[in-house]
Design a protein around this motif. Structure first.
Motif, PDB file in Angstrom:
ATOM      1  N   SER A 118       0.647  -1.287  -0.436  1.00 23.69           N
ATOM      2  CA  SER A 118       0.258  -0.093   0.491  1.00 23.69           C
ATOM      3  C   SER A 118       0.427   0.741  -0.129  1.00 23.69           C
ATOM      4  N   LEU A 119       1.586   1.672   0.402  1.00 23.22           N
ATOM      5  CA  LEU A 119       3.142   2.442   1.075  1.00 23.22           C
ATOM      6  C   LEU A 119       3.203   2.658  -0.633  1.00 23.22           C
ATOM      7  N   SER A 120       4.081   1.577  -1.321  1.00 22.04           N
ATOM      8  CA  SER A 120       4.458   1.411  -2.362  1.00 22.04           C
ATOM      9  C   SER A 120       3.988   1.985  -3.185  1.00 22.04           C
ATOM     10  N   ASP A 121       2.391   1.522  -3.233  1.00 23.85           N
ATOM     11  CA  ASP A 121       1.986   1.820  -4.278  1.00 23.85           C
ATOM     12  C   ASP A 121       1.268   3.299  -4.231  1.00 23.85           C
ATOM     13  N   ILE A 122       1.361   4.563  -3.257  1.00 25.20           N
ATOM     14  CA  ILE A 122       0.588   5.504  -2.676  1.00 25.20           C
ATOM     15  C   ILE A 122       2.130   6.676  -3.683  1.00 25.20           C
ATOM     16  N   ALA A 123       3.414   6.086  -3.266  1.00 30.07           N
ATOM     17  CA  ALA A 123       4.682   6.200  -3.694  1.00 30.07           C
ATOM     18  C   ALA A 123       5.155   6.735  -5.584  1.00 30.07           C
ATOM     19  N   THR A 124       4.624   4.984  -5.728  1.00 32.38           N
ATOM     20  CA  THR A 124       4.729   5.498  -7.353  1.00 32.38           C
ATOM     21  C   THR A 124       3.551   6.372  -8.265  1.00 32.38           C
ATOM     22  N   ARG A 125       2.413   6.530  -7.027  1.00 34.69           N
ATOM     23  CA  ARG A 125       1.267   6.966  -8.054  1.00 34.69           C
ATOM     24  C   ARG A 125       1.809   8.679  -7.929  1.00 34.69           C
ATOM     25  N   VAL A 126       2.876   8.875  -6.995  1.00 39.81           N
ATOM     26  CA  VAL A 126       3.123  10.679  -6.434  1.00 39.81           C
ATOM     27  C   VAL A 126       4.489  10.025  -8.239  1.00 39.81           C
ATOM     28  N   MET A 127       5.353   9.656  -7.238  1.00 39.22           N
ATOM     29  CA  MET A 127       6.815   9.757  -8.975  1.00 39.22           C
ATOM     30  C   MET A 127       5.729  10.176 -10.266  1.00 39.22           C
ATOM     31  N   PHE A 128       5.020   9.025 -10.537  1.00 37.94           N
ATOM     32  CA  PHE A 128       4.141   9.775 -11.201  1.00 37.94           C
ATOM     33  C   PHE A 128       4.451  11.014 -12.138  1.00 37.94           C
ATOM     34  N   SER A 129       3.761  11.059 -11.341  1.00 44.11           N
ATOM     35  CA  SER A 129       3.563  13.032 -11.616  1.00 44.11           C
ATOM     36  C   SER A 129       4.690  13.772 -12.120  1.00 44.11           C
ATOM     37  N   GLU A 130       5.764  13.369 -10.600  1.00 44.75           N
ATOM     38  CA  GLU A 130       7.079  14.046 -10.813  1.00 44.75           C
ATOM     39  C   GLU A 130       7.465  13.970 -12.054  1.00 44.75           C
ATOM     40  N   LEU A 131       7.550  12.362 -12.286  1.00 44.61           N
ATOM     41  CA  LEU A 131       8.147  12.125 -13.769  1.00 44.61           C
ATOM     42  C   LEU A 131       7.357  12.597 -14.968  1.00 44.61           C
ATOM     43  N   VAL A 132       7.047  12.548 -15.567  1.00 42.09           N
ATOM     44  CA  VAL A 132       5.845  12.746 -16.325  1.00 42.09           C
ATOM     45  C   VAL A 132       5.107  13.903 -16.142  1.00 42.09           C
ATOM     46  N   PRO A 133       5.266  14.750 -17.905  1.00 44.79           N
ATOM     47  CA  PRO A 133       4.806  15.608 -18.697  1.00 44.79           C
ATOM     48  C   PRO A 133       3.107  15.865 -17.979  1.00 44.79           C
ATOM     49  N   GLU A 134       2.595  16.528 -17.456  1.00 43.28           N
ATOM     50  CA  GLU A 134       1.086  16.763 -17.412  1.00 43.28           C
ATOM     51  C   GLU A 134       0.473  16.165 -19.183  1.00 43.28           C
ATOM     52  N   LYS A 135       0.505  17.040 -19.914  1.00 43.44           N
ATOM     53  CA  LYS A 135       0.019  16.190 -21.057  1.00 43.44           C
ATOM     54  C   LYS A 135       0.584  14.565 -21.359  1.00 43.44           C
ATOM     55  N   SER A 136       1.158  14.108 -20.548  1.00 39.76           N
ATOM     56  CA  SER A 136       1.613  12.618 -21.477  1.00 39.76           C
ATOM     57  C   SER A 136       1.108  11.662 -19.988  1.00 39.76           C
ATOM     58  N   LEU A 137       0.081  12.210 -19.084  1.00 37.23           N
ATOM     59  CA  LEU A 137       0.238  11.509 -18.500  1.00 37.23           C
ATOM     60  C   LEU A 137      -1.048  10.191 -18.385  1.00 37.23           C
ATOM     61  N   GLU A 138      -1.860  10.270 -19.107  1.00 42.21           N
ATOM     62  CA  GLU A 138      -2.618   9.227 -19.801  1.00 42.21           C
ATOM     63  C   GLU A 138      -2.101   8.067 -19.973  1.00 42.21           C
ATOM     64  N   LYS A 139      -1.308   8.705 -21.032  1.00 38.56           N
ATOM     65  CA  LYS A 139      -0.317   7.783 -22.159  1.00 38.56           C
ATOM     66  C   LYS A 139       0.519   6.756 -21.114  1.00 38.56           C
ATOM     67  N   PHE A 140       1.327   7.507 -19.921  1.00 42.92           N
ATOM     68  CA  PHE A 140       2.597   6.368 -19.287  1.00 42.92           C
ATOM     69  C   PHE A 140       0.893   6.215 -17.970  1.00 42.92           C
ATOM     70  N   ASN A 141       0.215   6.028 -17.898  1.00 46.47           N
ATOM     71  CA  ASN A 141      -0.807   5.562 -16.296  1.00 46.47           C
ATOM     72  C   ASN A 141      -1.997   4.673 -17.227  1.00 46.47           C
ATOM     73  N   GLY A 142      -1.673   4.841 -18.901  1.00 39.72           N
ATOM     74  CA  GLY A 142      -2.385   3.833 -19.421  1.00 39.72           C
ATOM     75  C   GLY A 142      -1.350   2.865 -19.602  1.00 39.72           C
ATOM     76  N   ILE A 143      -0.449   2.484 -19.864  1.00 37.13           N
ATOM     77  CA  ILE A 143       0.818   1.734 -20.355  1.00 37.13           C
ATOM     78  C   ILE A 143       1.104   1.365 -18.693  1.00 37.13           C
ATOM     79  N   LYS A 144       0.926   1.814 -17.375  1.00 35.50           N
ATOM     80  CA  LYS A 144       1.253   1.517 -16.699  1.00 35.50           C
ATOM     81  C   LYS A 144      -0.272   0.350 -15.861  1.00 35.50           C
TER      82      LYS A 144
END
Length: 406
Positions: A118-144
């Motif tokens: 559970s802790l790791s999953d929350i950290a992963t979601r936050v790291m996505f926001s840091e690493l992925v530009p806003e316009k690419s969030l849907e694309k990489f969330n789709g890959i995830k």
């Protein structure tokens, strides 16, 4: 700037590869855990007690994990989580090898694994926001999502097959191998994000309260979060109550064919995840209200088909499987832009607490929704309960999105 983007894309690919290994391993572990408990105790009631006990610490700890996620390096935190779970599962394997595994010890080890996941999953979601530009969030969330759901599709079949022929010791060995690969992949991630807040000592209760104050102040985000929580509440009983009630109790579908319902749902999910990861023409965020409604209407159609196709059970089953795949497809088309919306609208220094709060509400609303759906289905039938639940979801969608137009 280009170097920073290259580093970010390299890092997100490392994170996704790491997650593919860890999700596959944990999916194998999760599917074999009930089999282990049943074999150890020979009691369904003790199995129920085991999973009830397992859920409580995660429920109590989750709201406060977001504070920790915001105060430490997300990469370091996920690495530590993987290392802890590797050690815990290593201890479990050693306990089986030395024949000292007992019910209480297994509960203790499983609780640690569940809390750390559970802790790791929350950290992963936050790291996505840091690493992925806003316009690419849907694309990489789709890959995830594609990675997560391919794991949930393949790992149970592989895990149960390995368990049947080689036993739990071999399953744990494979899971440990997956976690070691996940650790290696994550260690290659280039990550140097600034943390916030910087200097204050951690005060979990104060920081948690501040996070709730922030969430309440963001009216639009809060409305969408409440809608998502309501969606969890109203459709949470689908797999446990509605589908068995319609297919097995009402139509007498065999238990072997019943498994096709989940298979079709997951296939819809996988196709939707692939579609989102390649989508360049449809703004899913702007279409979110319509997607919510389309998902609800598809579920209502399943209920209506169950009511009006009683005399043609084979035709109903074919219709059900098609609509169930559409439900899986539309569910992901809702979930991915929803997650991307939260990642883009909630500031990084509040995302840990927000996603912890969001996970907590899901953990509370889902069992409550299953309980209510069970009572409703018993009184009026599973198909009518399904229709009513989804009509309420559509009304909520109109209230949240329609009210914003006035």
């Amino acid at each position: 700037m280009k170097e920073l983007q290259q580093d970010n894309y390299h890092s997100i690919h490392c994170l996704l590869i790491s997650r593919s290994f860890s999700e596959f391993g944990f999916a194998m572990y999760s599917i074999t855990l009930p089999l282990i408990i049943l074999r150890m105790t020979h009691s369904l009631s003790k199995s129920g007690i085991f999973f009830s006990i397992l859920a409580i610490p995660v429920l109590l700890i989750t709201p406060f994990t977001g504070v920790l996620v915001e105060r430490v390096s997300r990469k370091a935190l996920i690495l530590i989580c993987l290392l802890i779970n590797t050690c815990v599962l290593g201890i479990q394997l050693a306990a089986y090898l030395t024949d000292i595994m007992r019910f209480n010890l297994l509960i203790f080890l499983a609780i640690i694994v569940a809390v750390i996941i559970s802790l790791s999953d929350i950290a992963t979601r936050v790291m996505f926001s840091e690493l992925v530009p806003e316009k690419s969030l849907e694309k990489f969330n789709g890959i995830k999502s594609l990675i997560d759901n391919l794991s949930s599709f393949a790992a149970p079949m592989i895990g149960t097959t390995i368990y049947a022929f080689n036993g739990i010791k071999f399953v744990l060995t494979v899971v440990l191998g997956c976690l070691i690969c996940a650790i290696f992949s994550l260690s290659k991630l280039r990550y140097c994000k600034q943390l916030s807040p910087k200097n204050d000592k951690i005060n979990f209760f104060k920081d948690f309260k501040d996070g709730l104050t922030f969430i309440r102040s963001k009216k639009e985000v809060l409305k969408i979060a409440i809608l998502a929580m309501s969606l969890n509440f109203f459709i949470s009983g689908t797999d446990d109550i509605i589908n068995p009630g319609i297919l097995i109790k009402k139509y007498g579908i065999s238990k072997s064919l019943f498994g096709l319902s989940q298979t079709m749902f997951i296939l819809g999910v996988i196709f939707a995840s692939w579609f989102v990861s390649h989508n360049k023409c449809i703004n899913l965020h702007k279409k979110m209200p319509q997607l919510f409604v389309a998902n609800g209407i598809t579920m209502i159609l399943i209920g209506l088909a169950s009511i009006f196709m009683v005399l043609v059970p084979q035709m109903f089953f074919i219709t059900f499987l098609f609509l169930e795949s559409m439900v899986g497809f539309l569910t992901i088309l809702v979930n991915i832009p929803l997650t991307s919306y939260f990642q883009s609208k909630v500031p990084i220094n509040y995302q840990g607490r927000f996603f912890a709060f969001f996970s907590f509400t899901a953990q509370v609303s889902i069992p409550l929704g299953i309980g209510l759906t069970g009572v409703l289905a018993q009184q009026i039938g599973p198909d009518y309960a399904y229709i009513i639940n989804n009509l309420l979801v559509i009304c909520l969608v109109y209230f949240v999105f329609g009210a914003n137009k006035h």
